[in-house]
Design an enzyme around this catalytic site. Structure first.
Site, PDB file in Angstrom:
ATOM      1  N   GLY A  81       0.847  -1.194   0.000  1.00 27.68           N
ATOM      2  CA  GLY A  81       0.000   0.000   0.000  1.00 27.68           C
ATOM      3  C   GLY A  81       0.882   1.243   0.000  1.00 27.68           C
ATOM      4  O   GLY A  81       2.061   1.195  -0.387  1.00 27.68           O
TER       5      GLY A  81
ATOM      6  N   GLU B 148     -18.137  11.682   1.654  1.00 25.44           N
ATOM      7  CA  GLU B 148     -17.913  11.673   0.206  1.00 25.44           C
ATOM      8  C   GLU B 148     -18.800  10.624  -0.473  1.00 25.44           C
ATOM      9  O   GLU B 148     -19.290  10.851  -1.584  1.00 25.44           O
ATOM     10  CB  GLU B 148     -16.435  11.482  -0.136  1.00 25.44           C
ATOM     11  CG  GLU B 148     -15.827  10.179   0.255  1.00 25.44           C
ATOM     12  CD  GLU B 148     -14.292  10.198   0.239  1.00 25.44           C
ATOM     13  OE1 GLU B 148     -13.683  11.268   0.107  1.00 25.44           O
ATOM     14  OE2 GLU B 148     -13.699   9.100   0.366  1.00 25.44           O
TER      15      GLU B 148
ATOM     16  N   ASP C  50      -1.206   2.198   8.520  1.00 26.68           N
ATOM     17  CA  ASP C  50      -2.432   1.957   9.294  1.00 26.68           C
ATOM     18  C   ASP C  50      -2.283   0.845  10.317  1.00 26.68           C
ATOM     19  O   ASP C  50      -3.053   0.753  11.272  1.00 26.68           O
ATOM     20  CB  ASP C  50      -3.585   1.577   8.343  1.00 26.68           C
ATOM     21  CG  ASP C  50      -4.157   2.774   7.606  1.00 26.68           C
ATOM     22  OD1 ASP C  50      -3.640   3.892   7.812  1.00 26.68           O
ATOM     23  OD2 ASP C  50      -5.108   2.587   6.823  1.00 26.68           O
TER      24      ASP C  50
HETATM   25  C1  FAD Z   1     -12.526   4.340   1.165  1.00 24.53           C
HETATM   26  C2  FAD Z   1     -11.276   4.974   1.728  1.00 24.53           C
HETATM   27  C3  FAD Z   1     -11.023   6.309   1.492  1.00 24.53           C
HETATM   28  C4  FAD Z   1      -9.859   6.905   1.998  1.00 24.53           C
HETATM   29  N1  FAD Z   1      -9.629   8.222   1.723  1.00 24.53           N
HETATM   30  C5  FAD Z   1      -8.490   8.789   2.161  1.00 24.53           C
HETATM   31  C6  FAD Z   1      -8.190  10.127   1.825  1.00 24.53           C
HETATM   32  O1  FAD Z   1      -8.950  10.812   1.145  1.00 24.53           O
HETATM   33  N2  FAD Z   1      -7.005  10.651   2.296  1.00 24.53           N
HETATM   34  C7  FAD Z   1      -6.141   9.914   3.040  1.00 24.53           C
HETATM   35  O2  FAD Z   1      -5.077  10.420   3.420  1.00 24.53           O
HETATM   36  N3  FAD Z   1      -6.404   8.645   3.376  1.00 24.53           N
HETATM   37  C8  FAD Z   1      -7.551   8.057   2.942  1.00 24.53           C
HETATM   38  N4  FAD Z   1      -7.823   6.762   3.262  1.00 24.53           N
HETATM   39  C9  FAD Z   1      -6.898   6.043   4.148  1.00 24.53           C
HETATM   40  C10 FAD Z   1      -5.670   5.579   3.387  1.00 24.53           C
HETATM   41  O3  FAD Z   1      -6.042   4.906   2.209  1.00 24.53           O
HETATM   42  C11 FAD Z   1      -4.857   4.677   4.295  1.00 24.53           C
HETATM   43  O4  FAD Z   1      -4.503   5.396   5.450  1.00 24.53           O
HETATM   44  C12 FAD Z   1      -3.607   4.190   3.610  1.00 24.53           C
HETATM   45  O5  FAD Z   1      -3.939   3.389   2.502  1.00 24.53           O
HETATM   46  C13 FAD Z   1      -2.731   3.417   4.602  1.00 24.53           C
HETATM   47  O6  FAD Z   1      -1.625   2.909   3.923  1.00 24.53           O
HETATM   48  P1  FAD Z   1      -1.010   1.499   4.359  1.00 24.53           P
HETATM   49  O7  FAD Z   1       0.107   1.252   3.422  1.00 24.53           O
HETATM   50  O8  FAD Z   1      -0.769   1.489   5.804  1.00 24.53           O
HETATM   51  O9  FAD Z   1      -2.190   0.460   4.101  1.00 24.53           O
HETATM   52  P2  FAD Z   1      -2.863   0.036   2.739  1.00 24.53           P
HETATM   53  O10 FAD Z   1      -2.796   1.119   1.737  1.00 24.53           O
HETATM   54  O11 FAD Z   1      -4.195  -0.482   3.117  1.00 24.53           O
HETATM   55  O12 FAD Z   1      -1.956  -1.146   2.203  1.00 24.53           O
HETATM   56  C14 FAD Z   1      -1.868  -2.378   2.860  1.00 24.53           C
HETATM   57  C15 FAD Z   1      -1.444  -3.404   1.838  1.00 24.53           C
HETATM   58  O13 FAD Z   1      -1.151  -4.608   2.510  1.00 24.53           O
HETATM   59  C16 FAD Z   1      -1.675  -5.683   1.773  1.00 24.53           C
HETATM   60  N5  FAD Z   1      -1.902  -6.776   2.721  1.00 24.53           N
HETATM   61  C17 FAD Z   1      -2.793  -6.810   3.736  1.00 24.53           C
HETATM   62  N6  FAD Z   1      -2.696  -7.950   4.402  1.00 24.53           N
HETATM   63  C18 FAD Z   1      -1.727  -8.653   3.820  1.00 24.53           C
HETATM   64  C19 FAD Z   1      -1.176  -9.935   4.070  1.00 24.53           C
HETATM   65  N7  FAD Z   1      -1.607 -10.705   5.083  1.00 24.53           N
HETATM   66  N8  FAD Z   1      -0.190 -10.380   3.250  1.00 24.53           N
HETATM   67  C20 FAD Z   1       0.259  -9.615   2.229  1.00 24.53           C
HETATM   68  N9  FAD Z   1      -0.245  -8.393   1.944  1.00 24.53           N
HETATM   69  C21 FAD Z   1      -1.213  -7.926   2.742  1.00 24.53           C
HETATM   70  C22 FAD Z   1      -2.959  -5.131   1.176  1.00 24.53           C
HETATM   71  O14 FAD Z   1      -3.367  -5.883   0.056  1.00 24.53           O
HETATM   72  C23 FAD Z   1      -2.536  -3.718   0.831  1.00 24.53           C
HETATM   73  O15 FAD Z   1      -2.020  -3.632  -0.474  1.00 24.53           O
HETATM   74  C24 FAD Z   1      -8.968   6.136   2.755  1.00 24.53           C
HETATM   75  C25 FAD Z   1      -9.216   4.789   2.997  1.00 24.53           C
HETATM   76  C26 FAD Z   1     -10.358   4.209   2.480  1.00 24.53           C
HETATM   77  C27 FAD Z   1     -10.622   2.748   2.714  1.00 24.53           C
END
Ligand code: FAD
Length: 441
Positions: free
Chosen positions: A19, A178, A308
């Site tokens: 992500g 939204e 997250d």
């Molecule tokens: C509908 C929605 C709208 C949003 N709008 C906003 C916005 O406007 N502005 C903003 O700043 N934030 C927004 N967010 C929040 C933002 O998307 C997240 O805070 C951000 O994506 C966090 O990044 P991350 O890399 O921690 O997690 P993620 O982007 O969720 O990435 C996690 C990754 O880990 C992978 N994964 C999970 N479990 C496993 C596993 N067991 N094995 C291998 N891979 C795995 C997943 O497939 C994913 O690709 C929104 C979220 C959602 C759901």
């Protein structure tokens, strides 16, 4: 059985999750000195731009506009590779990541960035009968379901009284706001023309929020603006209304009100990815994994948690919000701390550089707040939202595609991607339903 071992003697870093956080970690790690070899483990073969999921669900954009092949991103980074694998656990003592197919990936440093999942707070019926909005299949399933309800009602208008055209969105945060705004536009500007024999004006969008305001992290004037716009446009906003339970046909509120609906959209909360529950590390609020100032796990300096999934402190006694900017900045900092460690330098504590918050309400309407106290609302804030979101989409092609779709929708009020595609639930069991991984003694 996949087993990763480094041949050239450089340290091995495994990053879990592609992500915002995971990709930024891989990018930063590709530049550090001394060099490391990085393996990204991602369960999908694409990186998903979650902030535009609601536009996928309402027919504005197509799947490939907001999802980018993860191999196409990582191949640009030196000494980095990808494995499509679902991580099921970690053997911290053996320093190996375990996948659900029995793979074991050895590491010198580990960066956990598996994100978050929907939090239903155990409210009866929500798990079974609501539509979450966290993954690509979630959005496609919701889109198909919504359009199917209109087709059903067109064939039999009696379905309207049974809630076919009523959508209840729970959660008055940015996602709920939204989503409610976009649904209203879809119904009143697009489907009203698609279904000339149906009284689409009976379609309702109800936004439920348990507190007495929308957009909790925002200034009261921004909250009021969002409320005024939604109400003016016809969204029924119910503040101070908590949900008691849901069935396939209705939502029941705590005050006894029953809303007939077949579409409950859950935007009320997130909790850490279930991986946090199985790895056996200390957790904080929302199941997030506790990390120290340097973003590593207490007692496990070779393990970092970012995005997250991480319970990183905000310096004021709370936790940083689960949004994109903390995820990106934490990932970069964790990778730099790996570099510092390899150089024999002390690690530094993470400080979040707050760049402000924004939320869109719908066409020509958004709210933006900057850390210096400046606040914007209306069209200007909406343009700011558009530009920023466009900038963060990965890939020139996707950016152009989204821009073209936006311009098209803006000028014509059309939602080009209002297509019903059946999306079956994943054939693979969810992480939480799988047997616990075997740990090596
Ligand atoms: C509908 C929605 C709208 C949003 N709008 C906003 C916005 O406007 N502005 C903003 O700043 N934030 C927004 N967010 C929040 C933002 O998307 C997240 O805070 C951000 O994506 C966090 O990044 P991350 O890399 O921690 O997690 P993620 O982007 O969720 O990435 C996690 C990754 O880990 C992978 N994964 C999970 N479990 C496993 C596993 N067991 N094995 C291998 N891979 C795995 C997943 O497939 C994913 O690709 C929104 C979220 C959602 C759901």
């Amino acid at each position: 059985m996949a087993k990763l071992r480094n041949r050239d003697g450089s340290p091995r870093v495994v990053v879990v999750g592609g992500g915002f956080a995971g990709l930024r970690a891989v990018k930063t790690l590709s530049k550090i000195r001394p060099p490391v070899r990085t393996t990204l483990l991602e369960q999908h073969n694409y990186h998903l731009f979650q902030p535009l999921l609601y536009q996928l669900a309402t027919g504005v954009v197509q799947p490939a506009d907001i999802a980018h092949p993860v191999r196409g991103i990582v191949r640009r980074y030196r000494r980095a590779s990808v494995r499509m694998a679902t991580v099921a656990g970690v053997d911290f003592d053996a320093r190996e990541v375990l996948t659900d197919e029995g793979g074991r990936f050895g590491y010198d440093y580990l960066v956990l960035a598996a994100g978050a999942t929907t939090n239903t707070f155990g409210i009866p019926g929500v798990e079974e009968h609501s539509f979450p909005l966290k993954t690509m299949p979630d959005a496609l399933r919701l889109r198909a379901h919504l359009l199917r309800q209109f087709e059903l009602a067109d064939n039999n208008p009696a379905e309207i009284d049974q809630g076919a055209l009523t959508v209840v969105v729970v959660g008055g945060g940015p996602t709920g706001v939204e989503m409610a705004g976009a649904l209203h536009e879809l119904f009143k500007h697009v489907l009203v023309h698609d279904f000339p024999d149906l009284d689409v004006h009976q379609a309702r969008v109800v936004l439920l929020e348990a507190t007495d305001h929308l957009l909790a992290p925002f200034h009261p004037s921004s909250r009021k603006h969002a409320l005024d716009i939604l109400q003016k446009r016809g969204v029924e906003v119910r503040l101070g209304q908590a949900m008691e339970r849901a069935t396939p046909d209705e939502v029941v509120l705590k005050d006894g009100t029953v809303i007939p609906t077949r579409t409950l959209i859950w935007g009320a909360g997130v909790r850490a990815n279930p991986l946090a529950d199985v790895v056996g590390l200390e957790q904080t609020r929302g199941g997030r994994i506790l990390v120290g100032d340097d973003l590593s796990v207490p007692g496990r300096p070779e393990v970092f948690v970012v995005g997250d999934l991480a319970g990183a402190g905000d310096g004021k006694g709370g936790l940083l919000p689960q949004v994109a900017q903390p995820a990106i900045q934490e990932a970069k900092h964790a990778a730099q701390n790996i570099e510092r460690t390899l150089k024999g330098e002390p690690r530094t504590g993470f400080t979040y550089n707050d760049k402000g918050i924004m939320a869109t309400i719908g066409r020509n309407a958004a709210v933006t707040e900057l850390p210096n106290g400046a606040r914007f609302k209306g069209v200007l804030a909406w343009y700011m939202w558009l530009v920023l979101h466009l900038a963060y989409i990965i890939g020139f092609r996707s950016r152009v595609a989204v821009l073209v779709n936006w311009i098209w929708s803006y000028l014509t009020y059309d939602r080009h991607a209002r297509i019903i595609v059946a999306v079956e639930p994943s054939a693979r069991p969810a992480l939480e339903q799988r047997p616990p991984p075997q740990r090596t003694p």
